[in-house]
Design a protein around this motif. Structure first.
Motif, mmCIF file in Angstrom:
data_model
loop_
_atom_site.group_PDB
_atom_site.id
_atom_site.type_symbol
_atom_site.label_atom_id
_atom_site.label_comp_id
_atom_site.label_asym_id
_atom_site.label_seq_id
_atom_site.Cartn_x
_atom_site.Cartn_y
_atom_site.Cartn_z
ATOM 1 N N ILE A 44 111.666 78.832 -153.648
ATOM 2 C CA ILE A 44 110.392 79.531 -153.794
ATOM 3 C C ILE A 44 109.422 78.558 -154.458
ATOM 4 N N TRP A 66 107.892 82.520 -150.920
ATOM 5 C CA TRP A 66 109.280 82.293 -150.522
ATOM 6 C C TRP A 66 109.331 81.267 -149.403
ATOM 7 N N HIS A 117 116.242 80.437 -147.596
ATOM 8 C CA HIS A 117 117.481 80.705 -148.321
ATOM 9 C C HIS A 117 118.681 80.368 -147.460
ATOM 10 N N GLU A 119 124.538 80.982 -143.287
ATOM 11 C CA GLU A 119 123.376 81.640 -142.693
ATOM 12 C C GLU A 119 122.114 81.139 -143.392
ATOM 13 N N SER A 144 117.648 81.117 -143.449
ATOM 14 C CA SER A 144 116.390 81.709 -143.023
ATOM 15 C C SER A 144 115.250 80.894 -143.610
ATOM 16 N N TYR A 145 114.150 80.840 -142.840
ATOM 17 C CA TYR A 145 113.000 80.031 -143.253
ATOM 18 C C TYR A 145 111.714 80.830 -143.145
ATOM 19 N N SER A 146 110.766 80.500 -144.021
ATOM 20 C CA SER A 146 109.430 81.059 -143.911
ATOM 21 C C SER A 146 108.878 80.756 -142.525
ATOM 22 N N ILE A 180 120.037 84.339 -154.854
ATOM 23 C CA ILE A 180 119.684 85.559 -154.149
ATOM 24 C C ILE A 180 120.928 86.427 -154.024
ATOM 25 N N SER A 198 118.419 95.220 -149.597
ATOM 26 C CA SER A 198 117.211 94.832 -150.339
ATOM 27 C C SER A 198 117.587 93.807 -151.401
ATOM 28 N N PRO A 199 117.608 92.547 -151.052
ATOM 29 C CA PRO A 199 118.068 91.513 -151.971
ATOM 30 C C PRO A 199 117.101 91.260 -153.117
ATOM 31 N N TRP A 200 117.592 90.557 -154.125
ATOM 32 C CA TRP A 200 116.759 90.199 -155.271
ATOM 33 C C TRP A 200 117.130 88.813 -155.751
ATOM 34 N N PHE A 201 116.219 88.192 -156.529
ATOM 35 C CA PHE A 201 116.406 86.835 -157.019
ATOM 36 C C PHE A 201 116.676 86.849 -158.524
#
Lengths: 109, 122
Positions: free
Chosen positions: B39, B49, B52, B58, B60-62, B100, B106-109
């Motif tokens: 981030i 963000w 991750h 796995e 993922s990208y902005s 993460i 609903s994930p969190w950091f």
């Protein structure tokens, strides 16, 4: 894509209750998480899931959600609560993307 | 105690590639339902963000930065690496890594590293 909208600034009198809101389509499907950031410091998680507080976060912090709006409520705001607050959610696109709100500057008067 | 620490250059030139490393301790990168995110935060601006990676690799990208980002991990070294190509002065920011937690949809950091300020200038 997905956006989360926050009010840029909110103020509250010492000891009073304040609600900080976050709006976005993704919030109809996912819970928001909330982060407190003080100047020069890294963000700190204060609320996650339906209404969960990490260890060490005072119980004056609470979260709620309705429709496309998530809210962070501080009941009995303290001077040390003055900070920037950011909401975050998973993107509503169905992919495992993530998005932050623009942040709310909380001033405790 | 779970900690994360970012490392990398403090100054990069325009068009160069940035490589940042996040070294974690107190948890394993092979832990299911947990991963590491990157981030960033430009001076005086909001959090953004970037990417991750999870234990099963796995990624993922902005959407807006996907073409410039690559995230990878070395579980044996407890490190996650982010590369960003074609750096521009607008990429000047504090870059954070954070764990993460994806135990729900609903994930969190939590927690976050201290952050590292990267300045892009010739």
């Amino acid at each position: 894509s997905s956006e989360l909208t926050q009010d840029p600034a909110v103020s509250v009198a010492l000891g009073q209750t304040v609600r900080i809101t976050c709006q976005g389509d993704s919030l109809r499907s996912y819970y928001a998480s909330w982060y407190q950031q003080k100047p020069g410091q890294a963000p700190v998680l204060v609320i996650y899931g339906k209404n969960n507080r990490p260890s060490g976060i005072p119980d004056r912090f609470s979260g709620s959600s309705s429709g496309n709006t998530a809210s962070l409520t501080i009941t009995g705001a303290q001077a040390e609560d003055e900070a920037d607050y950011y909401c975050n959610s998973r993107d509503s696109s169905g992919n495992h993307l993530n998005v932050f709100g623009g942040g709310t500057k909380l001033t405790v008067l | 105690q779970v900690t994360l620490k970012e490392s990398g250059p403090v100054l990069v030139k325009p068009t160069e590639t940035l490589t940042l490393t996040c070294t974690v301790s107190g948890f394993s990168l092979s832990n299911a339902r947990m991963g590491v995110s990157w981030i960033r935060q430009p001076p005086g601006k909001a959090l953004e963000w970037l990417a991750h990676i999870f234990s099963n690799d796995e990624k993922s990208y902005s959407t807006s930065l996907k073409s410039r980002l690559t995230i990878s991990k070395d579980t044996s070294k407890s490190q996650v690496v982010l590369t960003m190509t074609n750096m521009d002065p607008v990429d000047t920011a504090t870059y954070y890594c954070a764990r993460i937690n994806a135990y729900s949809s609903s994930p969190w950091f939590d927690p976050w590293g201290q952050g590292t300020l990267v300045t892009v200038s010739s």
